[in-house]
Write a protein that holds these residues in place. Structure first.
Motif, PDB file in Angstrom:
ATOM      1  N   LEU A 155       4.815   9.901   8.066  1.00 43.06           N
ATOM      2  CA  LEU A 155       3.465  10.422   8.093  1.00 43.06           C
ATOM      3  C   LEU A 155       3.395  11.591   9.050  1.00 43.06           C
ATOM      4  O   LEU A 155       3.906  11.543  10.159  1.00 43.06           O
ATOM      5  CB  LEU A 155       2.502   9.327   8.530  1.00 43.06           C
ATOM      6  CG  LEU A 155       2.453   8.144   7.588  1.00 43.06           C
ATOM      7  CD1 LEU A 155       1.595   7.041   8.195  1.00 43.06           C
ATOM      8  CD2 LEU A 155       1.914   8.550   6.254  1.00 43.06           C
ATOM      9  N   THR A 200       6.015   2.352   9.094  1.00 42.65           N
ATOM     10  CA  THR A 200       4.937   3.242   9.495  1.00 42.65           C
ATOM     11  C   THR A 200       3.787   3.162   8.505  1.00 42.65           C
ATOM     12  O   THR A 200       4.000   2.931   7.314  1.00 42.65           O
ATOM     13  CB  THR A 200       5.433   4.700   9.570  1.00 42.65           C
ATOM     14  OG1 THR A 200       5.887   5.093   8.273  1.00 42.65           O
ATOM     15  CG2 THR A 200       6.554   4.848  10.575  1.00 42.65           C
ATOM     16  N   ALA A 201       2.594   3.361   9.018  1.00 48.78           N
ATOM     17  CA  ALA A 201       1.389   3.412   8.189  1.00 48.78           C
ATOM     18  C   ALA A 201       0.226   3.829   9.081  1.00 48.78           C
ATOM     19  O   ALA A 201       0.262   3.614  10.296  1.00 48.78           O
ATOM     20  CB  ALA A 201       1.091   2.061   7.555  1.00 48.78           C
ATOM     21  N   PRO A 202      -0.808   4.414   8.486  1.00 55.97           N
ATOM     22  CA  PRO A 202      -2.017   4.710   9.268  1.00 55.97           C
ATOM     23  C   PRO A 202      -2.648   3.401   9.770  1.00 55.97           C
ATOM     24  O   PRO A 202      -2.443   2.332   9.187  1.00 55.97           O
ATOM     25  CB  PRO A 202      -2.943   5.397   8.259  1.00 55.97           C
ATOM     26  CG  PRO A 202      -2.074   5.820   7.126  1.00 55.97           C
ATOM     27  CD  PRO A 202      -0.914   4.880   7.107  1.00 55.97           C
ATOM     28  N   SER A 245       0.851  -1.178   0.000  1.00 54.02           N
ATOM     29  CA  SER A 245       0.000   0.000   0.000  1.00 54.02           C
ATOM     30  C   SER A 245       0.888   1.229   0.000  1.00 54.02           C
ATOM     31  O   SER A 245       1.952   1.242   0.597  1.00 54.02           O
ATOM     32  CB  SER A 245      -0.883   0.008   1.249  1.00 54.02           C
ATOM     33  OG  SER A 245      -1.483   1.268   1.410  1.00 54.02           O
ATOM     34  N   SER A 246       0.424   2.277  -0.642  1.00 53.98           N
ATOM     35  CA  SER A 246       1.198   3.507  -0.641  1.00 53.98           C
ATOM     36  C   SER A 246       1.237   4.136   0.747  1.00 53.98           C
ATOM     37  O   SER A 246       1.966   5.085   0.972  1.00 53.98           O
ATOM     38  CB  SER A 246       0.627   4.498  -1.654  1.00 53.98           C
ATOM     39  OG  SER A 246      -0.701   4.827  -1.298  1.00 53.98           O
ATOM     40  N   GLY A 247       0.494   3.601   1.675  1.00 55.05           N
ATOM     41  CA  GLY A 247       0.471   4.146   3.025  1.00 55.05           C
ATOM     42  C   GLY A 247       1.640   3.719   3.887  1.00 55.05           C
ATOM     43  O   GLY A 247       1.840   4.243   4.968  1.00 55.05           O
ATOM     44  N   GLU A 283      -5.588   2.205   9.546  1.00 56.08           N
ATOM     45  CA  GLU A 283      -6.419   1.458   8.597  1.00 56.08           C
ATOM     46  C   GLU A 283      -5.584   0.670   7.588  1.00 56.08           C
ATOM     47  O   GLU A 283      -5.977  -0.411   7.150  1.00 56.08           O
ATOM     48  CB  GLU A 283      -7.416   2.378   7.870  1.00 56.08           C
ATOM     49  CG  GLU A 283      -6.812   3.544   7.132  1.00 56.08           C
ATOM     50  CD  GLU A 283      -6.615   4.793   7.994  1.00 56.08           C
ATOM     51  OE1 GLU A 283      -6.242   5.818   7.415  1.00 56.08           O
ATOM     52  OE2 GLU A 283      -6.803   4.754   9.213  1.00 56.08           O
ATOM     53  N   VAL A 284      -4.400   1.161   7.241  1.00 56.76           N
ATOM     54  CA  VAL A 284      -3.505   0.431   6.330  1.00 56.76           C
ATOM     55  C   VAL A 284      -2.952  -0.795   7.046  1.00 56.76           C
ATOM     56  O   VAL A 284      -2.912  -1.894   6.482  1.00 56.76           O
ATOM     57  CB  VAL A 284      -2.369   1.345   5.814  1.00 56.76           C
ATOM     58  CG1 VAL A 284      -1.337   0.558   5.020  1.00 56.76           C
ATOM     59  CG2 VAL A 284      -2.949   2.475   4.967  1.00 56.76           C
ATOM     60  N   TRP A 285      -2.538  -0.615   8.309  1.00 53.91           N
ATOM     61  CA  TRP A 285      -2.055  -1.762   9.083  1.00 53.91           C
ATOM     62  C   TRP A 285      -3.160  -2.812   9.223  1.00 53.91           C
ATOM     63  O   TRP A 285      -2.903  -4.010   9.065  1.00 53.91           O
ATOM     64  CB  TRP A 285      -1.591  -1.328  10.475  1.00 53.91           C
ATOM     65  CG  TRP A 285      -0.182  -0.843  10.524  1.00 53.91           C
ATOM     66  CD1 TRP A 285       0.246   0.411  10.837  1.00 53.91           C
ATOM     67  CD2 TRP A 285       0.998  -1.603  10.256  1.00 53.91           C
ATOM     68  NE1 TRP A 285       1.612   0.471  10.778  1.00 53.91           N
ATOM     69  CE2 TRP A 285       2.102  -0.751  10.426  1.00 53.91           C
ATOM     70  CE3 TRP A 285       1.231  -2.928   9.888  1.00 53.91           C
ATOM     71  CZ2 TRP A 285       3.419  -1.178  10.248  1.00 53.91           C
ATOM     72  CZ3 TRP A 285       2.539  -3.354   9.700  1.00 53.91           C
ATOM     73  CH2 TRP A 285       3.617  -2.477   9.877  1.00 53.91           C
TER      74      TRP A 285
END
Length: 170
Positions: free
Chosen positions: A151, A104-106, A91-93, A108-110
């Protein structure tokens, strides 16, 4: 005859890599990369490994690793690097924070990633200090983490939108 077979197995038995040996090997590979010891295809030649990397490893840690041992650990490094890259491509997140050494990721991406890859739960909170060194040693020679923006990071970089004149860039 059984004794000679046991002796033969002892001579060819696999000597596992310790964490210290793995860390020093990666450090030596990064150093060799910085010194320009790769061939035109971006890899370390057998000669470079046998003359520069393995002797330094063996001298430093008083071990007896061979080129064959190196190939085994190189395969392990490449698999680890591929694993990291697959996470970042999911994901690009996703990103990598070079300060905390974490992915790292938001949330919802995790959540989405871990729902599809439940066995990778350690990635969310684990530290990965070898990421940047693997980028140099086996990841096409480019350390991508040092230039990434986490982020919520502020930047003063200028950006151009689709409707702006791209020819105005210097």
């Amino acid at each position: 005859m059984a004794d000679s077979q046991q002796d033969s197995k002892k001579k060819t038995s696999y000597e596992p890599w310790t964490k210290e040996q793995t860390d020093v090997l990666l450090e030596l590979m990064v150093d060799a990369a910085h010194r320009g010891c790769r061939d035109n295809s971006g890899i370390f030649s057998k000669t470079t490994v046998e003359e520069r990397i393995i002797p330094n490893l063996n001298d430093k840690l008083r071990c007896n690793k061979t080129y064959r041992n190196y190939q085994s650990r190189l395969k392990w490094f490449k698999n680890r690097w591929t694993f990291y890259q697959n996470l970042l491509k999911f994901s690009s997140g996703f990103g990598f924070d070079p300060i905390t050494k974490k992915f790292t990721a938001p949330d919802e991406v995790w959540y989405e990633y871990l729902e599809a890859h439940s066995k990778d739960a350690n990635l969310r909170y684990g530290e990965f200090p070898d990421y940047e060194d693997l980028a140099i040693a086996v990841g096409n020679g480019v350390a991508v983490g040092k230039n990434s923006i986490g982020l919520g990071s502020a930047t003063d970089a200028n950006t151009l939108g689709d409707d702006e004149n791209r020819d105005a860039r210097i």
